[in-house]
Design a protein around this motif. Structure first.
Motif, short mmCIF file in Angstrom:
data_model
loop_
_atom_site.label_atom_id
_atom_site.label_comp_id
_atom_site.label_asym_id
_atom_site.label_seq_id
_atom_site.Cartn_x
_atom_site.Cartn_y
_atom_site.Cartn_z
N VAL A 1 -9.68 4.48 -53.35
CA VAL A 1 -9.17 5.84 -53.12
C VAL A 1 -9.51 6.75 -54.29
O VAL A 1 -9.38 6.36 -55.45
N ILE A 2 -9.97 7.95 -53.99
CA ILE A 2 -10.08 9.00 -55.01
C ILE A 2 -9.23 10.19 -54.55
O ILE A 2 -9.36 10.65 -53.41
N LEU A 3 -8.37 10.63 -55.45
CA LEU A 3 -7.61 11.86 -55.21
C LEU A 3 -8.29 13.00 -55.95
O LEU A 3 -8.63 12.87 -57.13
N TYR A 4 -8.50 14.08 -55.25
CA TYR A 4 -9.12 15.26 -55.85
C TYR A 4 -8.07 16.33 -56.10
O TYR A 4 -7.13 16.46 -55.31
N THR A 5 -8.26 17.05 -57.20
CA THR A 5 -7.32 18.12 -57.51
C THR A 5 -8.06 19.45 -57.50
O THR A 5 -9.24 19.50 -57.17
N ASP A 6 -7.37 20.51 -57.91
CA ASP A 6 -8.03 21.81 -57.98
C ASP A 6 -8.72 22.02 -59.33
O ASP A 6 -9.16 23.13 -59.64
N VAL B 1 -0.51 -4.26 -44.19
CA VAL B 1 -1.55 -3.24 -44.27
C VAL B 1 -1.05 -1.91 -44.82
O VAL B 1 -1.65 -1.34 -45.73
N ILE B 2 0.06 -1.40 -44.28
CA ILE B 2 0.45 -0.05 -44.74
C ILE B 2 0.98 -0.08 -46.16
O ILE B 2 0.84 0.90 -46.89
N HIS B 3 1.54 -1.20 -46.59
CA HIS B 3 2.02 -1.23 -47.98
C HIS B 3 0.84 -1.35 -48.96
O HIS B 3 0.90 -0.79 -50.06
N LEU B 4 -0.20 -2.04 -48.57
CA LEU B 4 -1.43 -2.06 -49.38
C LEU B 4 -1.99 -0.65 -49.50
O LEU B 4 -2.46 -0.24 -50.57
N ALA B 5 -1.94 0.09 -48.41
CA ALA B 5 -2.42 1.48 -48.45
C ALA B 5 -1.55 2.34 -49.36
O ALA B 5 -2.07 3.16 -50.13
N VAL B 6 -0.24 2.14 -49.30
CA VAL B 6 0.66 2.85 -50.21
C VAL B 6 0.29 2.53 -51.66
O VAL B 6 0.27 3.41 -52.52
N ALA B 7 -0.03 1.26 -51.92
CA ALA B 7 -0.41 0.86 -53.29
C ALA B 7 -1.64 1.61 -53.75
O ALA B 7 -1.68 2.14 -54.87
N ALA B 8 -2.66 1.67 -52.91
CA ALA B 8 -3.91 2.34 -53.32
C ALA B 8 -3.65 3.81 -53.64
O ALA B 8 -4.16 4.34 -54.65
N ILE B 9 -2.88 4.47 -52.79
CA ILE B 9 -2.60 5.90 -53.01
C ILE B 9 -1.72 6.08 -54.26
O ILE B 9 -1.99 6.92 -55.12
N THR B 10 -0.68 5.28 -54.35
CA THR B 10 0.25 5.40 -55.48
C THR B 10 -0.46 5.11 -56.80
O THR B 10 -0.27 5.83 -57.80
N ASN B 11 -1.27 4.07 -56.81
CA ASN B 11 -1.99 3.74 -58.04
C ASN B 11 -2.94 4.86 -58.44
O ASN B 11 -3.12 5.13 -59.63
N ALA B 12 -3.54 5.54 -57.45
CA ALA B 12 -4.40 6.68 -57.76
C ALA B 12 -3.59 7.83 -58.36
O ALA B 12 -4.06 8.53 -59.27
N LEU B 13 -2.36 8.02 -57.88
CA LEU B 13 -1.51 9.06 -58.46
C LEU B 13 -1.18 8.74 -59.92
O LEU B 13 -1.20 9.64 -60.78
#
Lengths: 468, 468
Positions: free
Chosen positions: A44-49, A113-125
């Protein structure tokens, strides 16, 4: 304080990629339950402004990674568009919004599956936050006021064991001596053990050669896989114990192969080789089973370790309450990322159980070093009975891979959570269209049972028929 | 015996569709944790080399259904192409192959998205088998030799509580009187209770009106939702108790809203209204928490019920071992389909805990009636303390919906597992392209937070950026 203002103001976008490495071709990582893993991650990559980005991953072992990728997309609406201040000033709230998305919660809750997805997003934050603060994650955590750190944790379902106020007090009590401990992490690092010599698919010659190589580098703790065949396990334990001697440590790992009774019987047979712990003797869901096993094996000097597949804080809470584990093996992305893992460290402290994180895979070593160093600086204050797992493969894909010196993890200094990969690695190994994968398919060296003919020939859409 | 030969010889194909009903627009099904469910399912059809087909579903509540659909596709290679004889002669083996697919297991194991997918596929296999045998599923199960039935169960991780031989003996012990019990199911049916009057979003007038309607039909057991607001719960419990009187039964359902301590406190406040059980007081993962709650509430005459989100037999095993539940609420597709549910019925029998299945949703009533009738005929031999949940919505989409007569489920007579839906319903409600959904989007009556603009404008592919 540095975190009073954030240069970027909101999350503008999220991308996620299906990254897989063909490790099954070499049998790296094989065990009694997972004979052919392809170490993989949802990236996951989170983009900002601004130019700040956050990178986060969830580790898987191949097929199924596409589901975590899809789940990240399905959850992305929770964070995309959100102001960063709202996220970091109420991180427990955002975490709750991710784990309790009113409809998606049903297909968990807080597991799989959805908790792994939460991990990827949370870790990116968290990676993003640490970059903005210009600190490695462990230092960001260690520098936080106790109230601030605890505010990132969702205490739902663990309040009977740990309350917010108690967690804050635990952290306050450990403030004295923090500078000295930070200094020790920077100068000496955190002790490690190696699993790299012990995969099931390896020959005895390979194991012996690897063990001797590691010993010459000073390694003193070795873990091997067991559970496939008792006689073979006894033979291999005997060889390892002979090579490493009585003064070094052996751990064994069954990867959930056994039933409860069987685990006890089997381990009685391996007791003469004095393993420090049996890891994952049975189903990760079986709290009471682990308790039974632990009670039977403790008199033999064997501890019980588990955690890499324990899916959330509620399972760890019970393992700790029931006295089911002697070593708590948190995983950086099986649970829902940093926030949830912090709560488990605090509960483990309360029950006086040492945390020895699960690592290896893709990026796990990079992540858990931060968590474990924070534990040393801010929570437990000791490395006694604690070590971080170390597996030496795939580090070449990371921009700032974990560094080992004299069998210790060196404290990271680069800002962030250390999981950013080289763009070339991401391009090469994106599944199934990256050039490395295309070549394997075209050369006939890899077959995906999910997709035959090769995956770029057809894409299956909703409602299509998979007909043979 | 009828099952000695199968007319079709193998599984030739599998299709899966994302079917959703916009129930959130009416607040049907709303509770303390799930305020806006859209009752949905992943709908699987298995095709054979004859005209026989098998239909199977996994129920979800909207977003996230796309993940179960994707997981079914990702697992389809395990069954597509397989000879039916291989499947039904080693059903436990095929079930193990599905749940322990060597790479996909990692994103479970045996929980969440992939286990829901296993349920949909497995249930379709059972539907197919029952159709081939020309029997409704309950009758297929009831007619099986005990050895044959038990051969469909994977005993991994439950051997410490129930062994194969013991399970066979339990079934053999119940052979006497089977014909009489079958006859009773055909003539009288299985007792039911209703949840249709108790959703949180309903007004008091609506509740009163519904309750009186049900009572005039003869209903005697009513369940309502609690957990949002204590004062409101007290007020509503009081009204319901006043309307139904002391001779009828009230159950309450908190849908996991509480922590352990909070559940006990809250239920003490509701004790004056004499609920038979508190359902889902806390996290479905918290075996020890349920034990604590059960111990505190039993002296008040309140039992603990849970199960609709308990993800596999290992959790149920522990709930039973620990004395954590007074009512065992299996779900037909939260666990991995019929095979796994059978093992839980047998364990519940051993611990003498009555099974009261979770139903409602999409197709749950249709499925659990078969399981519960088999329990009556072959396992428990009684309906004492047992009833099947009943919710009256969405039945119009099923070809052979459950039928209720005098507050009893009537034994199904049509071959199969009763989940086949009308093709028109499948076409109309396929998400997001079915005409019913398109109209809702175009009329601005429904907004999907995952996809804005509406979903047919763009499809997000792997690697794309969700940018706002």
């Amino acid at each position: 304080m540095a975190h009073a203002s954030y240069s970027p103001s909101r999350i503008r976008g999220l991308s996620v990629r299906d990254i897989r490495f063909p490790t099954s071709l070499e049998l790296d990582g094989s065990d009694a339950i997972h004979p052919d893993p392809d170490y993989s991650c949802a990236y996951v990559i989170l983009y900002t402004d601004t130019t700040f980005k956050g990178h986060g991953i969830a580790f898987t072992i191949g097929r199924g990674n596409e589901l975590v990728v899809a789940a990240v997309k399905s959850l992305s609406h929770v964070v995309v568009g959100k102001p960063l201040r709202k996220i970091f000033d109420d991180f427990a709230g955002i975490w709750r919004a991710l784990t309790s998305e009113s409809q998606m919660r049903w297909v968990g809750p807080e597991k799989g599956v959805i908790h792994l997805a939460v991990a990827a997003i949370t870790n990116a934050l968290w990676d993003l936050w640490a970059r903005i603060e210009h600190k490695p994650l462990w230092k960001l955590l260690a520098d936080m006021e106790p109230e601030r750190l605890v505010s990132t944790i969702d205490f739902r379902y663990i309040g009977d064991v740990l309350k917010k106020e108690e967690a804050i007090q635990m952290l306050k009590d450990m403030q004295p001596g923090k500078e000295v401990r930070e200094e020790r992490m920077l100068s000496r690092g955190y002790p490690a053990y190696t699993t790299a010599a012990g995969w099931l698919g390896y020959s005895e010659e390979k194991i012996e050669q690897l063990l001797k190589g590691f010993m010459s580098q000073g390694w003193r703790h070795f873990k091997i896989k067991v559970g496939q065949d008792l006689e073979d396990d006894k033979r291999r334990c005997k060889i390892v114990r002979k090579i490493i001697g009585d003064e070094r440590t052996l751990m064994v790992d069954a990867n959930q192969k056994w039933d409860v009774d069987q685990a006890i019987e089997w381990m009685k047979e391996l007791a003469p080789y004095k393993p420090l712990w049996i890891e994952e003797p049975t189903s990760p869901d079986d709290v009471l089973g682990h308790t039974t096993i632990a009670k039977a094996l403790r008199p033999l000097g064997i501890g019980v370790a588990t955690g890499e597949m324990c899916h959330n804080r509620v399972i760890f809470k019970q393992l700790l309450q029931a006295g089911a584990i002697d070593y708590c093996q948190i995983d950086a992305c099986r649970m829902g990322g940093v926030n949830e893992v912090l709560s488990v460290y605090l509960m483990a402290k309360k029950f006086n159980v040492p945390v020895c994180p699960h690592a290896g895979g893709v990026g796990l070593c990079e992540m858990v070093q931060h968590l474990q160093m924070w534990d040393y600086v801010s929570v437990s204050g000791t490395t006694k009975d604690r070590m971080i797992e170390y597996v030496g493969i795939l580090s070449e894909h990371f921009k700032n891979p974990r560094r080992i010196n004299r069998c210790h993890y060196i404290a990271p200094k680069v800002p962030g959570y250390s999981v950013e990969m080289w763009e070339k690695s991401l391009l090469d190994y994106e599944y199934p269209y990256g050039p490395k994968w295309k070549k394997l398919f075209l050369d006939g060296k890899y077959r995906d049972p999910q997709t035959s003919p090769p995956p770029w020939v057809e894409r299956r859409l909703s409602g299509d028929i998979n007909m043979r």
